[in-house]
Scaffold this active site. Structure first.
Site, mmCIF file in Angstrom:
data_model
loop_
_atom_site.group_PDB
_atom_site.id
_atom_site.type_symbol
_atom_site.label_atom_id
_atom_site.label_comp_id
_atom_site.label_asym_id
_atom_site.label_seq_id
_atom_site.Cartn_x
_atom_site.Cartn_y
_atom_site.Cartn_z
ATOM 1 N N CYS A 281 1.220 10.363 7.893
ATOM 2 C CA CYS A 281 1.815 9.404 7.194
ATOM 3 C C CYS A 281 0.978 8.191 7.214
ATOM 4 O O CYS A 281 1.092 7.054 6.348
ATOM 5 C CB CYS A 281 3.165 9.010 7.722
ATOM 6 S SG CYS A 281 2.983 8.110 9.474
ATOM 7 N N GLU A 382 4.512 10.203 -2.541
ATOM 8 C CA GLU A 382 3.782 10.395 -1.512
ATOM 9 C C GLU A 382 3.456 12.252 -1.418
ATOM 10 O O GLU A 382 4.409 12.822 -1.282
ATOM 11 C CB GLU A 382 4.574 10.275 0.006
ATOM 12 C CG GLU A 382 3.842 10.600 1.286
ATOM 13 C CD GLU A 382 4.541 10.494 2.502
ATOM 14 O OE1 GLU A 382 3.954 10.281 3.568
ATOM 15 O OE2 GLU A 382 5.859 10.703 2.421
#
Length: 497
Positions: A281, A382
């Site tokens: 992340c 993402e």
């Protein structure tokens, strides 16, 4: 076939449901392991065990807790290669990266070893005549952690060492895609002296997750994963009266100003975008090139990308391993395949990459997309894979506006030689973690990790002081011990005098 079982009450417990999830070796594509998937009853058993263990552990001295955590640290250090091998076998990341993951997890174990300092209370004497007030922090009880596949050892160590150091007991639900490292950590904790029931591991899918979120004896839930699931975790946990910290996804931008050392910036972009196959992340997924830096910077990144060595994680020559599953590889590839139609220039296309002798593995090459429109899916979503987008901005002001318009605010970085520009950036950018010439600004253990906006749901960041506060609650005690010379009865309203 090997079966990964639950760890409840200080021992391995076989799954009773007959339901199992596949665990693959991403480098070969083969399944040689399965993991037991817990039922509601099995989750309840783990929580009941943790609740009973809290009766003693919650009152165990700080000295004893600290001694056990020091021993646990010693055991993790002694077994770090073994842990790294488990991570590589089930996640696919290269061995050096897996060792780095264990090392970053150890930072939080070391923070937990200093818990006595973190739990010191406050005392104010003589707030009124003969009256003292103290503030103390106490454990919550049974707490839970739900952790992702991309860091199967580090993220659990971001949670349970601090939680149990504070006096809580813990139920961990690791990713079912790579569960073995979490169980091994629990075994080492038990060997270090963590009592039965203080640290439990239950494997599972949505059934187990939902039960943890609903269970009345779970006081708090920690989560790291994607933004949609983080939102779900927060909503459901709060609905059931729990404290929650849920860390979501990201689209991290790396801003490169015209005065930056472009070779240094290119090296760091490669490391931050493609390390761990982009499955983190805090990966840099967007480079914002300001002014006339774009063409030269893209060329330097492309030249370096062509030299990366991709292969099995247990091969010392490999710099990047495979993705976690075949399905995830196809999802990542779809973003690259659709990028040109949405206006991006595909400079490097890694979608057709294969590794000789490992054709069934979940490998993908690195991809570099230039001049990516902010409306393109590759920019908006993402991707969680080795895909780096480059966008262009004419000025710093345009670049900062672009970054701040993102729905996410996890991490960001600026590359420049200008201290004034860097200082302005760190104050103006809307993100929880900022790097200045540091592409992945993951804080050290005594500073807390967490983002802003859709990268964090809940009030507390993870580990550091925020972590200690999350796993404890404050209590204020007002005390008066009358002087022996005092006496008599006074029914008047107490006043400060």
């Amino acid at each position: 076939m090997k079966t990964v079982n639950h760890w409840i009450g200080g021992k391995a417990v076989e799954g009773a449901t007959g339901r199992f999830g596949p665990v693959y070796n991403p480098a070969t594509g083969a399944q040689d392991t399965q993991v037991a998937l817990a039922s509601v009853d099995e989750v309840d058993a783990a929580v009941a065990t943790a609740k009973e263990a809290f009766r003693v552990w919650g009152g165990t001295s700080l000295a004893k807790r600290t001694a056990i955590l020091f021993k646990f640290r010693e055991l993790v250090v002694a077994h770090r290669d073994e842990l790294a091998e488990l991570i590589t076998a089930e996640h696919g990341k290269v061995h050096s990266d897996a060792l780095g993951e264990v090392a970053r997890g150890l930072e939080i174990v070391e923070l937990a070893c200093s818990i006595a300092e973190k739990l010191k209370g406050e005392l104010s004497t003589q707030v009124s005549t003969g009256v003292d007030v103290s503030s103390i922090r106490q454990p919550l009880g049974v707490v839970a952690g739900i952790t992702p596949f991309n860091f199967p050892a580090m993220v659990p160590m971001w949670m349970f060492p601090v939680a149990i150091a504070c006096g809580n007991t813990f139920v961990l639900k690791p990713s079912e895609k790579d569960p073995s490292a979490a169980v091994r950590l629990a075994e080492l904790a038990f060997e270090a002296g963590v009592p039965e029931g203080v640290l439990n591991v239950v494997h599972g899918d949505k059934v187990a997750v939902d039960r943890l979120l609903e269970h009345p004896d779970i006081a708090a839930v920690s989560f790291v994963g994607s933004t949609p699931i983080a939102q779900y975790i927060q909503a459901k946990a709060v609905e059931h009266g729990k404290r929650v910290q849920a860390l979501g996804g990201a689209k991290n931008h790396m801003l490169v100003l015209p005065d930056a050392d472009l070779d240094f910036a290119a090296d760091n972009a490669i490391n931050a975008a493609y390390g761990s196959a982009g499955e983190r992340c805090m990966a840099v997924s967007v480079v914002v090139a300001v002014g006339d830096t774009g063409d030269e910077l893209v060329k330097k990144i492309a030249d370096r990308a062509a030299k990366l060595r991709i292969g099995p994680g247990n091969d010392p020559a490999s710099e990047m391993g495979p993705l976690i599953t075949k399905e995830h590889r196809e999802k990542v590839a779809s973003y690259v395949r659709g990028a040109a139609a949405q206006g991006a220039e595909v400079v490097v296309d890694g979608t057709g990459y294969t590794v000789e002798g490992h054709e069934d593995g979940f490998f993908i090459g690195v991809s570099l997309l230039d001049k990516v429109p902010t409306t393109a899916d590759a920019y908006r979503d993402e991707i969680f894979g080795p895909v780096l987008c480059v966008v262009r901005a004419e000025t710093y002001d345009e670049a900062i506006e672009l970054i701040n318009s993102s729905r996410w605010g996890n991490g960001t970085a600026i590359f420049t030689r200008d201290g004034g520009a860097a200082r302005r950036f760190q104050l103006e950018v809307e993100a929880g973690m900022v790097g200045v010439n540091v592409p992945i600004p993951v804080p050290v253990g005594y500073h807390s990790f967490g983002g802003w906006k859709d990268s964090l749901f809940g009030d507390h960041h993870i580990y550091g002081n925020d972590g200690v506060h999350f796993y404890t609650r404050g209590k204020v005690v007002t005390t008066r011990w009358p002087d022996p010379s005092d006496g008599g009865i006074n029914l008047g309203f107490p006043s400060n005098h």
